[in-house]
Design an enzyme around this catalytic site. Structure first.
Site, PDB file in Angstrom:
ATOM      1  N   GLY A 241       0.626   4.804  -8.178  1.00 34.48           N
ATOM      2  CA  GLY A 241      -0.132   5.738  -9.044  1.00 34.48           C
ATOM      3  C   GLY A 241      -0.733   5.042 -10.251  1.00 34.48           C
ATOM      4  O   GLY A 241      -1.913   5.498 -10.628  1.00 34.48           O
TER       5      GLY A 241
ATOM      6  N   GLY B  54       7.503   1.342  -5.508  1.00 36.50           N
ATOM      7  CA  GLY B  54       7.699   0.221  -6.343  1.00 36.50           C
ATOM      8  C   GLY B  54       6.407  -0.753  -6.423  1.00 36.50           C
ATOM      9  O   GLY B  54       6.395  -2.050  -6.780  1.00 36.50           O
TER      10      GLY B  54
ATOM     11  N   PRO C  41       1.808   2.493   0.161  1.00 37.51           N
ATOM     12  CA  PRO C  41       2.863   3.605   0.027  1.00 37.51           C
ATOM     13  C   PRO C  41       3.285   4.202  -1.205  1.00 37.51           C
ATOM     14  O   PRO C  41       3.099   3.469  -2.146  1.00 37.51           O
ATOM     15  CB  PRO C  41       4.168   2.539   0.544  1.00 37.51           C
ATOM     16  CG  PRO C  41       3.694   1.390   1.246  1.00 37.51           C
ATOM     17  CD  PRO C  41       2.051   1.277   0.595  1.00 37.51           C
TER      18      PRO C  41
ATOM     19  N   LYS D 264       0.725  -3.870  -6.701  1.00 33.52           N
ATOM     20  CA  LYS D 264       1.276  -4.858  -7.270  1.00 33.52           C
ATOM     21  C   LYS D 264       2.574  -5.199  -6.806  1.00 33.52           C
ATOM     22  O   LYS D 264       3.195  -4.135  -5.957  1.00 33.52           O
ATOM     23  CB  LYS D 264       1.382  -4.746  -8.805  1.00 33.52           C
ATOM     24  CG  LYS D 264       2.274  -3.518  -9.366  1.00 33.52           C
ATOM     25  CD  LYS D 264       3.842  -4.137  -9.708  1.00 33.52           C
ATOM     26  CE  LYS D 264       4.790  -3.176  -9.428  1.00 33.52           C
ATOM     27  NZ  LYS D 264       5.855  -2.875  -9.907  1.00 33.52           N
TER      28      LYS D 264
ATOM     29  N   ASP E 112       2.754   0.470 -16.132  1.00 31.42           N
ATOM     30  CA  ASP E 112       2.229  -0.811 -15.319  1.00 31.42           C
ATOM     31  C   ASP E 112       0.877  -0.639 -15.426  1.00 31.42           C
ATOM     32  O   ASP E 112       0.161  -1.096 -14.808  1.00 31.42           O
ATOM     33  CB  ASP E 112       2.672  -0.692 -13.786  1.00 31.42           C
ATOM     34  CG  ASP E 112       3.896  -1.052 -13.637  1.00 31.42           C
ATOM     35  OD1 ASP E 112       4.731  -1.674 -14.386  1.00 31.42           O
ATOM     36  OD2 ASP E 112       4.512  -0.630 -12.568  1.00 31.42           O
TER      37      ASP E 112
HETATM   38  P1  ATP Z   1       5.857   2.135 -10.057  1.00 28.04           P
HETATM   39  O1  ATP Z   1       6.096   0.918  -9.314  1.00 28.04           O
HETATM   40  O2  ATP Z   1       4.723   2.004 -10.950  1.00 28.04           O
HETATM   41  O3  ATP Z   1       7.140   2.694 -10.722  1.00 28.04           O
HETATM   42  P2  ATP Z   1       5.879   3.615  -7.836  1.00 28.04           P
HETATM   43  O4  ATP Z   1       5.027   2.618  -6.852  1.00 28.04           O
HETATM   44  O5  ATP Z   1       7.242   3.495  -7.421  1.00 28.04           O
HETATM   45  O6  ATP Z   1       5.368   3.132  -8.954  1.00 28.04           O
HETATM   46  P3  ATP Z   1       4.040   5.807  -7.308  1.00 28.04           P
HETATM   47  O7  ATP Z   1       3.496   5.492  -5.749  1.00 28.04           O
HETATM   48  O8  ATP Z   1       3.159   5.503  -8.323  1.00 28.04           O
HETATM   49  O9  ATP Z   1       5.483   5.137  -7.517  1.00 28.04           O
HETATM   50  O10 ATP Z   1       4.456   7.319  -6.960  1.00 28.04           O
HETATM   51  C1  ATP Z   1       5.295   7.817  -8.045  1.00 28.04           C
HETATM   52  C2  ATP Z   1       5.276   9.397  -8.358  1.00 28.04           C
HETATM   53  O11 ATP Z   1       3.920   9.620  -9.068  1.00 28.04           O
HETATM   54  C3  ATP Z   1       5.306   9.989  -7.032  1.00 28.04           C
HETATM   55  O12 ATP Z   1       6.076  10.980  -6.991  1.00 28.04           O
HETATM   56  C4  ATP Z   1       3.871  10.790  -6.823  1.00 28.04           C
HETATM   57  O13 ATP Z   1       4.082  12.081  -6.519  1.00 28.04           O
HETATM   58  C5  ATP Z   1       3.425  10.487  -8.015  1.00 28.04           C
HETATM   59  N1  ATP Z   1       1.799  10.204  -8.238  1.00 28.04           N
HETATM   60  C6  ATP Z   1       1.038  10.745  -9.191  1.00 28.04           C
HETATM   61  N2  ATP Z   1      -0.298  10.117  -9.228  1.00 28.04           N
HETATM   62  C7  ATP Z   1      -0.104   9.354  -7.971  1.00 28.04           C
HETATM   63  C8  ATP Z   1      -1.350   8.622  -7.088  1.00 28.04           C
HETATM   64  N3  ATP Z   1      -2.520   8.636  -7.547  1.00 28.04           N
HETATM   65  N4  ATP Z   1      -0.904   8.000  -6.098  1.00 28.04           N
HETATM   66  C9  ATP Z   1       0.602   7.975  -5.666  1.00 28.04           C
HETATM   67  N5  ATP Z   1       1.312   8.742  -6.131  1.00 28.04           N
HETATM   68  C10 ATP Z   1       1.061   9.541  -7.504  1.00 28.04           C
END
Ligand code: ATP
Length: 282
Positions: A101, A97, A93, A9, A135
């Site tokens: 996950g 953001g 990545p 997203k 999210d």
């Molecule tokens: P958001 O935008 O929802 O804040 P993000 O994109 O910043 O999320 P993610 O890629 O979801 O961040 O990763 C955040 C943390 O979640 C990382 O420290 C990672 O180790 C952990 N994590 C748990 N499950 C997953 C997954 N399936 N894929 C990626 N990271 C994961």
């Protein structure tokens, strides 16, 4: 074996309104999806275990993985006795953001709903999903929507006009709670939520580009100045609009023409280790 695609997203807007009594910030954000995906497969097991396999070793494969948590929530809630092997191929990545996950958790909920023939409505999966991540309700539907509350109140909007998206993640990881801790609600930073809604309603691409805004951008940029440098670089090389997604550090730009998009891509490709040129999905 069944398969699910889990798109990333991006935030077209992100505003924080006030701090709630439960410690969460009341947020208001317009989000859409892009063609940058994780791919998941789900296979029934002969035992009752949940097993997550991820090739990338920097992503947890134990109960910390959001896909594991989602599977556990689904099997416990619906009394499923059989286990599942979940294989995740990450294209999004991490800690970027881009809700990597959360989109995996959402895909797991959709996947297990099919794999075990549960046939629960997506709205019910959203009510479950919000208990493990703000999210996740948005990611269960994908599409384009304004999300309010903690993220659980979703109103669908028109999909954005078609566009290229250049996504650039600098090599720093940002923790969302860290950014929210530094948020001073007294400090003003304009977020163009209404203009963005109007732009989507009328399909006005220029207005959409002007309305891209994120309340957290000045905070994350103070921690990591490269965020603003990438944004400036993208705009100087001809992007139609650019903004940080979520709590960062990923910055993206929109460009409607392919040549223009490639030019923006090339201008940030050298200074940033993860750059992708994809399409808006919505
Ligand atoms: P958001 O935008 O929802 O804040 P993000 O994109 O910043 O999320 P993610 O890629 O979801 O961040 O990763 C955040 C943390 O979640 C990382 O420290 C990672 O180790 C952990 N994590 C748990 N499950 C997953 C997954 N399936 N894929 C990626 N990271 C994961």
């Amino acid at each position: 074996m069944i398969y699910e695609t889990a798109p990333a997203k991006i935030n077209l807007t992100l505003d924080t309104l006030f701090k709630r009594d439960d410690g969460y910030h009341e947020i208001e954000m317009i989000m859409t999806t892009i063609d940058l995906n994780d791919r998941l497969s789900f296979e029934r097991r002969s035992d009752s275990k949940i097993v997550v396999q991820v090739e990338q070793n920097y992503v947890p494969s134990d109960s910390k993985n959001l896909a594991y948590k989602a599977a556990q929530l689904m099997t416990e809630t619906y009394g499923v006795q059989q286990g599942v092997t979940i294989t995740i191929d990450k294209g999004i990545p991490v800690s970027a953001g881009l809700a990597g996950g959360s989109t995996d958790a959402a895909a797991t909920m959709r996947g297990l709903n099919r794999l075990f023939g549960l046939n629960r409505p997506l709205s019910e999966l959203c009510n479950l999903g919000i208990t493990i991540g703000t999210d996740i309700p948005f990611c269960i539907y994908g599409k384009t929507a304004i999300c309010k509350g903690k993220g659980e109140i979703i109103e669908f909007l028109n999909k954005p006009p078609s566009s290229w998206v250049i996504v650039a993640k600098p090599s720093v990881g940002i923790s969302s709670p860290d950014v929210f801790k530094r948020l001073n609600l007294e400090e003003y930073h304009e977020v163009h939520t209404t203009a963005c809604q109007e732009a989507l309603l009328s399909g006005d691409y220029e207005k959409l580009c002007e309305s891209l805004s994120n309340r957290l951008e000045p905070i994350s940029s103070k921690m990591y100045p490269e965020i603003l440098k990438i944004k400036e670089n993208m705009l100087n090389s001809g992007a139609d609009g650019s903004v940080m997604s979520g709590s960062g550090p990923t910055v993206y730009a929109l460009a409607q023409k392919e040549r223009q998009a490639k030019h923006v891509y090339n201008s940030v490709n050298g200074c940033c280790n993860e750059v992708h040129l994809v399409r808006l999905l919505g």
